[in-house]
Write a protein that holds these residues in place. Structure first.
Motif, mmCIF file in Angstrom:
data_model
loop_
_atom_site.group_PDB
_atom_site.id
_atom_site.type_symbol
_atom_site.label_atom_id
_atom_site.label_comp_id
_atom_site.label_asym_id
_atom_site.label_seq_id
_atom_site.Cartn_x
_atom_site.Cartn_y
_atom_site.Cartn_z
ATOM 1 N N ASP A 122 3.593 18.512 -8.974
ATOM 2 C CA ASP A 122 2.141 18.715 -8.937
ATOM 3 C C ASP A 122 1.460 18.047 -7.749
ATOM 4 O OD1 ASP A 122 2.301 16.081 -9.684
ATOM 5 O OD2 ASP A 122 1.332 16.341 -11.620
ATOM 6 N N SER A 123 2.227 17.432 -6.882
ATOM 7 C CA SER A 123 1.708 16.759 -5.681
ATOM 8 C C SER A 123 0.682 15.677 -6.014
ATOM 9 C CB SER A 123 1.128 17.760 -4.684
ATOM 10 O OG SER A 123 2.154 18.606 -4.206
ATOM 11 N N ALA A 124 0.833 15.053 -7.173
ATOM 12 C CA ALA A 124 -0.023 13.916 -7.515
ATOM 13 C C ALA A 124 0.264 12.793 -6.522
ATOM 14 C CB ALA A 124 0.261 13.449 -8.936
ATOM 15 N N VAL A 125 -0.787 12.088 -6.131
ATOM 16 C CA VAL A 125 -0.650 10.974 -5.196
ATOM 17 C C VAL A 125 -0.785 9.673 -5.980
ATOM 18 C CG1 VAL A 125 -1.610 9.832 -3.163
ATOM 19 C CG2 VAL A 125 -1.574 12.337 -3.291
ATOM 20 N N ILE A 126 0.238 8.833 -5.880
ATOM 21 C CA ILE A 126 0.208 7.519 -6.513
ATOM 22 C C ILE A 126 0.140 6.515 -5.370
ATOM 23 C CG2 ILE A 126 1.355 5.928 -8.080
ATOM 24 C CD1 ILE A 126 2.838 8.412 -9.220
ATOM 25 N N SER A 127 -0.993 5.846 -5.259
ATOM 26 C CA SER A 127 -1.276 5.008 -4.099
ATOM 27 C C SER A 127 -1.271 3.525 -4.457
ATOM 28 C CB SER A 127 -2.630 5.403 -3.513
ATOM 29 O OG SER A 127 -2.872 4.700 -2.329
ATOM 30 N N GLY A 128 -0.413 2.779 -3.782
ATOM 31 C CA GLY A 128 -0.340 1.339 -3.964
ATOM 32 C C GLY A 128 0.800 0.915 -4.867
ATOM 33 N N ARG A 129 1.344 -0.264 -4.571
ATOM 34 C CA ARG A 129 2.462 -0.799 -5.358
ATOM 35 C C ARG A 129 2.068 -0.939 -6.831
ATOM 36 N NH1 ARG A 129 3.750 -6.452 -3.671
ATOM 37 N NH2 ARG A 129 4.717 -5.489 -1.857
ATOM 38 N N ASP A 164 0.815 -1.222 0.000
ATOM 39 C CA ASP A 164 0.000 0.000 0.000
ATOM 40 C C ASP A 164 0.848 1.272 0.000
ATOM 41 O OD1 ASP A 164 1.001 -0.387 2.524
ATOM 42 O OD2 ASP A 164 -0.887 -0.028 3.557
ATOM 43 N N ALA A 165 2.035 1.213 -0.597
ATOM 44 C CA ALA A 165 2.949 2.356 -0.635
ATOM 45 C C ALA A 165 2.298 3.570 -1.281
ATOM 46 C CB ALA A 165 4.221 1.981 -1.385
ATOM 47 N N ILE A 166 2.659 4.741 -0.777
ATOM 48 C CA ILE A 166 2.135 6.008 -1.285
ATOM 49 C C ILE A 166 3.303 6.870 -1.734
ATOM 50 C CG2 ILE A 166 0.928 8.141 -0.670
ATOM 51 C CD1 ILE A 166 -0.598 6.471 1.415
ATOM 52 N N LEU A 167 3.163 7.507 -2.905
ATOM 53 C CA LEU A 167 4.160 8.433 -3.403
ATOM 54 C C LEU A 167 3.458 9.748 -3.726
ATOM 55 C CD1 LEU A 167 7.050 7.789 -5.794
ATOM 56 C CD2 LEU A 167 5.501 9.636 -6.329
#
Length: 129
Positions: free
Chosen positions: A43-50, A35-38
Motif C-alpha cells: 500500500d506504499s504506506a510511509v513509516i517515518s522515524g525509528r 529518521d529512517a523511512i520505510l
C-alpha cells in the motif's frame, strides 16, 4: 573500503533478519537511523522515524498470525565519495507458524555509516507475489 563495507552491511542485514524472526525490538533499534523511512510494499504506506518503525514492528510482533520478513541482499553498491551505500535484494514474508510463503518482492535500502556502524536511512519495498 568497498569489500569491508559490503561485508558489514550484509552482517547488519542478517542481524535485522534474526531480530525480526525473534521479535526482538531492542536489536532492531540500533540498525535504524533516527529518521529512517520505510515505504511498504503493497500500500506504499510511509513509516517515518525509528520510533514509528519500532511501534509498527511491535504491533506486527503481537499479531495472532505473525509474519516473519526475510530480506536477502543481491547487491550492495558502496559510494566511493560518501559513507553511504545502496542495497538491492529480494524479500519474503512467511508465517511464523510453519513458514508458509505469504508475499514476496524486491527492495532497496539506503545505508549510512555513522561512527563505526552502518544504519538504514531508507527502505522501499515492492510486492510482486
Amino acid at each position: 573500503m568497498t569489500h569491508a563495507a559490503d561485508h558489514a552491511i550484509r552482517l547488519r542485514r542478517d542481524a535485522f533478519n534474526r531480530a525480526l524472526a525473534a521479535a526482538d525490538l531492542k536489536a532492531i533499534g540500533p540498525l535504524l537511523a533516527q529518521d529512517a523511512i520505510l515505504v511498504t510494499g503493497t500500500d506504499s504506506a510511509v513509516i517515518s522515524g525509528r520510533k514509528a518503525q519500532l511501534a509498527a514492528w511491535e504491533q506486527e510482533f503481537a499479531a495472532s498470525l505473525r509474519t516473519i520478513y526475510i530480506r536477502t541482499p543481491d547487491t550492495i553498491l558502496v559510494s566511493p565519495v560518501e559513507p553511504i551505500a545502496l542495497e538491492h535484494g529480494r524479500w519474503q514474508g512467511v508465517t511464523a507458524a510453519g513458514g508458509l510463503a505469504l508475499a514476496s518482492g524486491t527492495y532497496t535500502a539506503k545505508w549510512r555509516k555513522t561512527g563505526s556502524d552502518w544504519v538504514i536511512e531508507a527502505e522501499i519495498y515492492l510486492t510482486l507475489a
